[in-house]
Design a protein around this motif. Structure first.
Motif, PDB file in Angstrom:
ATOM      1  N   ILE A  64       0.842  -1.210   0.000  1.00  0.00           N
ATOM      2  CA  ILE A  64       0.000   0.000   0.000  1.00  0.00           C
ATOM      3  C   ILE A  64       0.871   1.251   0.000  1.00  0.00           C
ATOM      4  N   HIS A  65       1.954   1.248   0.776  1.00  0.00           N
ATOM      5  CA  HIS A  65       2.851   2.412   0.797  1.00  0.00           C
ATOM      6  C   HIS A  65       3.499   2.641  -0.565  1.00  0.00           C
ATOM      7  N   HIS A  66       3.899   1.576  -1.233  1.00  0.00           N
ATOM      8  CA  HIS A  66       4.493   1.714  -2.568  1.00  0.00           C
ATOM      9  C   HIS A  66       3.477   2.295  -3.549  1.00  0.00           C
ATOM     10  N   LYS A  67       2.249   1.832  -3.462  1.00  0.00           N
ATOM     11  CA  LYS A  67       1.203   2.364  -4.353  1.00  0.00           C
ATOM     12  C   LYS A  67       0.940   3.843  -4.064  1.00  0.00           C
ATOM     13  N   ILE A  68       0.919   4.191  -2.780  1.00  0.00           N
ATOM     14  CA  ILE A  68       0.688   5.597  -2.404  1.00  0.00           C
ATOM     15  C   ILE A  68       1.818   6.468  -2.938  1.00  0.00           C
ATOM     16  N   ASP A  69       3.064   5.996  -2.819  1.00  0.00           N
ATOM     17  CA  ASP A  69       4.205   6.763  -3.344  1.00  0.00           C
ATOM     18  C   ASP A  69       4.083   6.962  -4.854  1.00  0.00           C
ATOM     19  N   GLY A  70       3.698   5.913  -5.555  1.00  0.00           N
ATOM     20  CA  GLY A  70       3.536   6.019  -7.009  1.00  0.00           C
ATOM     21  C   GLY A  70       2.452   7.018  -7.381  1.00  0.00           C
ATOM     22  N   ILE A  71       1.354   6.973  -6.654  1.00  0.00           N
ATOM     23  CA  ILE A  71       0.245   7.891  -6.933  1.00  0.00           C
ATOM     24  C   ILE A  71       0.648   9.329  -6.610  1.00  0.00           C
ATOM     25  N   ASP A  72       1.394   9.536  -5.517  1.00  0.00           N
ATOM     26  CA  ASP A  72       1.865  10.883  -5.178  1.00  0.00           C
ATOM     27  C   ASP A  72       2.789  11.438  -6.255  1.00  0.00           C
ATOM     28  N   GLU A  73       3.693  10.599  -6.770  1.00  0.00           N
ATOM     29  CA  GLU A  73       4.581  11.045  -7.853  1.00  0.00           C
ATOM     30  C   GLU A  73       3.766  11.447  -9.075  1.00  0.00           C
ATOM     31  N   GLU A  74       2.785  10.626  -9.407  1.00  0.00           N
ATOM     32  CA  GLU A  74       1.945  10.916 -10.569  1.00  0.00           C
ATOM     33  C   GLU A  74       1.171  12.221 -10.369  1.00  0.00           C
ATOM     34  N   ARG A  75       0.627  12.395  -9.166  1.00  0.00           N
ATOM     35  CA  ARG A  75      -0.111  13.621  -8.855  1.00  0.00           C
ATOM     36  C   ARG A  75       0.813  14.844  -8.962  1.00  0.00           C
ATOM     37  N   TYR A  76       2.030  14.724  -8.420  1.00  0.00           N
ATOM     38  CA  TYR A  76       2.984  15.835  -8.469  1.00  0.00           C
ATOM     39  C   TYR A  76       3.336  16.181  -9.916  1.00  0.00           C
ATOM     40  N   ASN A  77       3.592  15.144 -10.738  1.00  0.00           N
ATOM     41  CA  ASN A  77       3.923  15.389 -12.144  1.00  0.00           C
ATOM     42  C   ASN A  77       2.778  16.091 -12.867  1.00  0.00           C
ATOM     43  N   LEU A  78       1.555  15.633 -12.604  1.00  0.00           N
ATOM     44  CA  LEU A  78       0.402  16.266 -13.245  1.00  0.00           C
ATOM     45  C   LEU A  78       0.236  17.716 -12.789  1.00  0.00           C
ATOM     46  N   GLU A  79       0.473  17.951 -11.500  1.00  0.00           N
ATOM     47  CA  GLU A  79       0.350  19.304 -10.962  1.00  0.00           C
ATOM     48  C   GLU A  79       1.380  20.233 -11.602  1.00  0.00           C
ATOM     49  N   MET A  80       2.611  19.743 -11.777  1.00  0.00           N
ATOM     50  CA  MET A  80       3.656  20.557 -12.416  1.00  0.00           C
ATOM     51  C   MET A  80       3.303  20.847 -13.871  1.00  0.00           C
ATOM     52  N   LYS A  81       2.750  19.844 -14.570  1.00  0.00           N
ATOM     53  CA  LYS A  81       2.339  20.062 -15.965  1.00  0.00           C
ATOM     54  C   LYS A  81       1.256  21.136 -16.047  1.00  0.00           C
ATOM     55  N   VAL A  82       0.309  21.071 -15.120  1.00  0.00           N
ATOM     56  CA  VAL A  82      -0.781  22.059 -15.113  1.00  0.00           C
ATOM     57  C   VAL A  82      -0.222  23.455 -14.838  1.00  0.00           C
ATOM     58  N   ASN A  83       0.680  23.563 -13.859  1.00  0.00           N
ATOM     59  CA  ASN A  83       1.279  24.874 -13.555  1.00  0.00           C
ATOM     60  C   ASN A  83       2.054  25.413 -14.748  1.00  0.00           C
ATOM     61  N   LYS A  84       2.817  24.541 -15.411  1.00  0.00           N
ATOM     62  CA  LYS A  84       3.576  24.960 -16.589  1.00  0.00           C
ATOM     63  C   LYS A  84       2.630  25.429 -17.693  1.00  0.00           C
ATOM     64  N   SER A  85       1.545  24.680 -17.895  1.00  0.00           N
ATOM     65  CA  SER A  85       0.562  25.056 -18.921  1.00  0.00           C
ATOM     66  C   SER A  85      -0.078  26.403 -18.597  1.00  0.00           C
ATOM     67  N   ASN A  86      -0.424  26.602 -17.318  1.00  0.00           N
ATOM     68  CA  ASN A  86      -1.027  27.882 -16.919  1.00  0.00           C
ATOM     69  C   ASN A  86      -0.074  29.038 -17.166  1.00  0.00           C
ATOM     70  N   LYS A  87       1.213  28.839 -16.881  1.00  0.00           N
ATOM     71  CA  LYS A  87       2.194  29.904 -17.103  1.00  0.00           C
ATOM     72  C   LYS A  87       2.320  30.203 -18.594  1.00  0.00           C
ATOM     73  N   GLU A  88       2.352  29.156 -19.415  1.00  0.00           N
ATOM     74  CA  GLU A  88       2.420  29.359 -20.858  1.00  0.00           C
ATOM     75  C   GLU A  88       1.185  30.100 -21.362  1.00  0.00           C
ATOM     76  N   ILE A  89       0.026  29.761 -20.821  1.00  0.00           N
ATOM     77  CA  ILE A  89      -1.210  30.448 -21.219  1.00  0.00           C
ATOM     78  C   ILE A  89      -1.144  31.923 -20.869  1.00  0.00           C
ATOM     79  N   ASP A  90      -0.658  32.222 -19.665  1.00  0.00           N
ATOM     80  CA  ASP A  90      -0.533  33.627 -19.255  1.00  0.00           C
ATOM     81  C   ASP A  90       0.438  34.378 -20.162  1.00  0.00           C
ATOM     82  N   ASP A  91       1.574  33.749 -20.492  1.00  0.00           N
ATOM     83  CA  ASP A  91       2.546  34.385 -21.390  1.00  0.00           C
ATOM     84  C   ASP A  91       1.935  34.644 -22.756  1.00  0.00           C
ATOM     85  N   LEU A  92       1.183  33.676 -23.264  1.00  0.00           N
ATOM     86  CA  LEU A  92       0.547  33.855 -24.571  1.00  0.00           C
ATOM     87  C   LEU A  92      -0.512  34.957 -24.536  1.00  0.00           C
TER      88      LEU A  92
END
Length: 178
Positions: A64-92
């Protein structure tokens, strides 16, 4: 006259037919979404089998801990992608505004600022420059002339008038002339 007019009863009938079709489609989408959810939950979260020994329980906790770690990494990656996309949108958006040329310049307010504060703002807080302009001025000592001393010695003009007034003053005038 090319447009044919539809009666209000016909409009009402068509509208109710469209609404019933839309309602059926929405219900079908909800059922599909629920089926997809149950399928996903069955894939990712298998039924829990309660372990009988302490060793099996610890092993299950590790999984369960390994699965939670994997899900947290995935969530973090998605959050960073969203933040990057939002910044690009603002720049555009800013680029589009610049290209349109309709950006309104904000009204600047007058700010009273001393020369010291202005230099500190321009040069940063590391460079503390003190502009005391009065300290840089040359100091000139006044030379006292002899004529000025004589004028000061004469004293108050009222005393001279009092001395000349009355009989005593006239006597002195005559004595001074003689």
């Amino acid at each position: 006259m090319s447009e044919k007019k539809i009666s209000s009863s016909r409009k009402h009938q068509i509208k109710s037919l469209m609404l019933s079709i839309a309602k059926g489609l929405l219900e079908e989408e909800d059922r599909e979404r629920e089926r997809e959810r149950t399928r996903y939950m069955a894939e990712t979260c298998p039924a829990v089998s309660m372990p009988r020994s302490m060793q099996e329980l610890q092993e299950m906790c590790r999984e369960i801990h390994h699965k939670i770690d994997g899900i947290d990494e995935e969530r973090y990656n998605l959050e960073m992608k969203v933040n990057k996309s939002n910044k690009e949108i603002d720049d555009l958006k800013i680029k589009v505004q610049d290209l349109m040329g309709k950006f309104k310049k904000p009204v600047l307010r007058k700010v009273r600022m001393s020369a010291d504060a202005m230099l500190k703002a321009l040069l940063g807080s590391k460079h503390t420059v003190n502009l005391d302009l009065r300290a840089n001025l040359k100091q000139v000592k006044k030379e006292v002339k002899e004529e000025d001393k004589e004028l000061r010695d004469v004293g108050d003009w009222r005393k001279n008038i009092e001395d000349k007034s009355g009989m005593d003053g006239r006597k002195k005038m005559f004595e001074g002339e003689a």
